[in-house]
Design a protein around this motif. Sequence first.
Motif, PDB file in Angstrom:
ATOM      1  N   ARG A 193     -20.397 -25.013  83.241  1.00 42.57           N
ATOM      2  CA  ARG A 193     -19.946 -24.141  81.929  1.00 42.57           C
ATOM      3  C   ARG A 193     -18.871 -24.545  81.065  1.00 42.57           C
ATOM      4  NH1 ARG A 193     -18.902 -18.633  83.848  1.00 42.57           N
ATOM      5  NH2 ARG A 193     -18.172 -18.190  81.753  1.00 42.57           N
TER       6      ARG A 193
ATOM      7  N   ARG B   3     -18.083  -8.897  86.007  1.00 47.33           N
ATOM      8  CA  ARG B   3     -19.106 -10.066  85.878  1.00 47.33           C
ATOM      9  C   ARG B   3     -20.581  -9.138  85.282  1.00 47.33           C
ATOM     10  NH1 ARG B   3     -19.728 -13.003  91.192  1.00 47.33           N
ATOM     11  NH2 ARG B   3     -21.225 -14.051  90.170  1.00 47.33           N
TER      12      ARG B   3
ATOM     13  N   GLY C  69     -21.324 -14.667  82.695  1.00 46.87           N
ATOM     14  CA  GLY C  69     -21.928 -15.949  83.561  1.00 46.87           C
ATOM     15  C   GLY C  69     -23.218 -15.455  83.881  1.00 46.87           C
ATOM     16  N   ARG C  70     -23.803 -16.310  84.818  1.00 51.50           N
ATOM     17  CA  ARG C  70     -25.211 -16.348  85.298  1.00 51.50           C
ATOM     18  C   ARG C  70     -25.545 -14.955  85.744  1.00 51.50           C
ATOM     19  NH1 ARG C  70     -27.556 -19.993  90.455  1.00 51.50           N
ATOM     20  NH2 ARG C  70     -29.542 -19.560  90.077  1.00 51.50           N
TER      21      ARG C  70
ATOM     22  N   GLU D 126     -21.144 -19.542  77.826  1.00 53.69           N
ATOM     23  CA  GLU D 126     -20.632 -18.313  77.566  1.00 53.69           C
ATOM     24  C   GLU D 126     -20.580 -17.584  76.264  1.00 53.69           C
ATOM     25  OE1 GLU D 126     -16.635 -20.802  77.898  1.00 53.69           O
ATOM     26  OE2 GLU D 126     -18.944 -20.945  78.837  1.00 53.69           O
TER      27      GLU D 126
ATOM     28  N   PHE E  98     -24.721 -22.642  82.931  1.00 57.24           N
ATOM     29  CA  PHE E  98     -23.598 -22.149  83.791  1.00 57.24           C
ATOM     30  C   PHE E  98     -23.179 -22.930  84.813  1.00 57.24           C
ATOM     31  CE2 PHE E  98     -24.735 -18.281  81.566  1.00 57.24           C
ATOM     32  CZ  PHE E  98     -23.592 -17.990  80.847  1.00 57.24           C
TER      33      PHE E  98
END
Length: 273
Positions: A222, A148, A159-160, A251, A219
């Motif tokens: 999402r 991630r 993602g975040r 994304e 997100f």
Amino acid sequence: MKHPITPGNPHRARKRFGQNFLVDHAIISQIARSVHPRAGEILVEIGPGQGALTEPLAERAETLHVIELDRDLVPWLKVRFEKHPGFSLHQADALKFDFAELAEPGKPLRIVGNLPYNISTPLIFHLISYAAQVKDMHFMLQKEVVKRLAAQPGEKSYGRLTVMVQYYCKVSWLFDVPPGSFDPAPKVDSAIVRLEPYHQLPHVAKNVATLEKLVAAAFGQRRKTLRNALKSLLEPEQMDGLPVDTGKRAEALSVADFVALSDAIDDLLQADE
């Protein structure tokens, strides 16, 4: 009465501290080579555990601070490493620790740690708040978390966490660490990641609080397009002039895209005040 840690009476890993002790000497050497301590630097190790990585770091570092939460490990670590002149031990919770206290003028902090999964994300953000005093950070994390952190736009892991960490830091996925490198062996793979805080951000948001709200909203849903995800921040008519295609999903946006969008949203919100 608690018994001291000895070769015949080793400290048992505690689930509540998320302890998995590193025992693979090849991996330990590889991490130490990746960190490569140099003169004039201050090393900080979070969660030294039984001191497997502390040993090579203490031998090479001019100054080494270690932060350990488990009180039972503290006396043993002191006895083992106090022979090193630059060694200092702090019994403390890293999530609450003031890392600025360890910094010295002209000597950047270099932070190393085998981070428990349950505190890895909040601890990374806590450490990023000291970016001005930090040269780099080397962390052992669950492999999925490293995915991630290092993800690129369009990837499933993006993602975040990705966007906010990459806003502040250059992220390098160094190498993987198999479960058998630990005692007890975890049920997941791990990996080593290097985070290097930018001392000049490549993309500077006008208002970081707005950027954080934007990324959280984008997100948080999402699977939806940005136009649908951003309804909590903007009215539909305010979305027409935004600098990104709001028909895309979160994304698909780069960090630079998010900063540009954040600045545009911040201008709209200020105009409404």
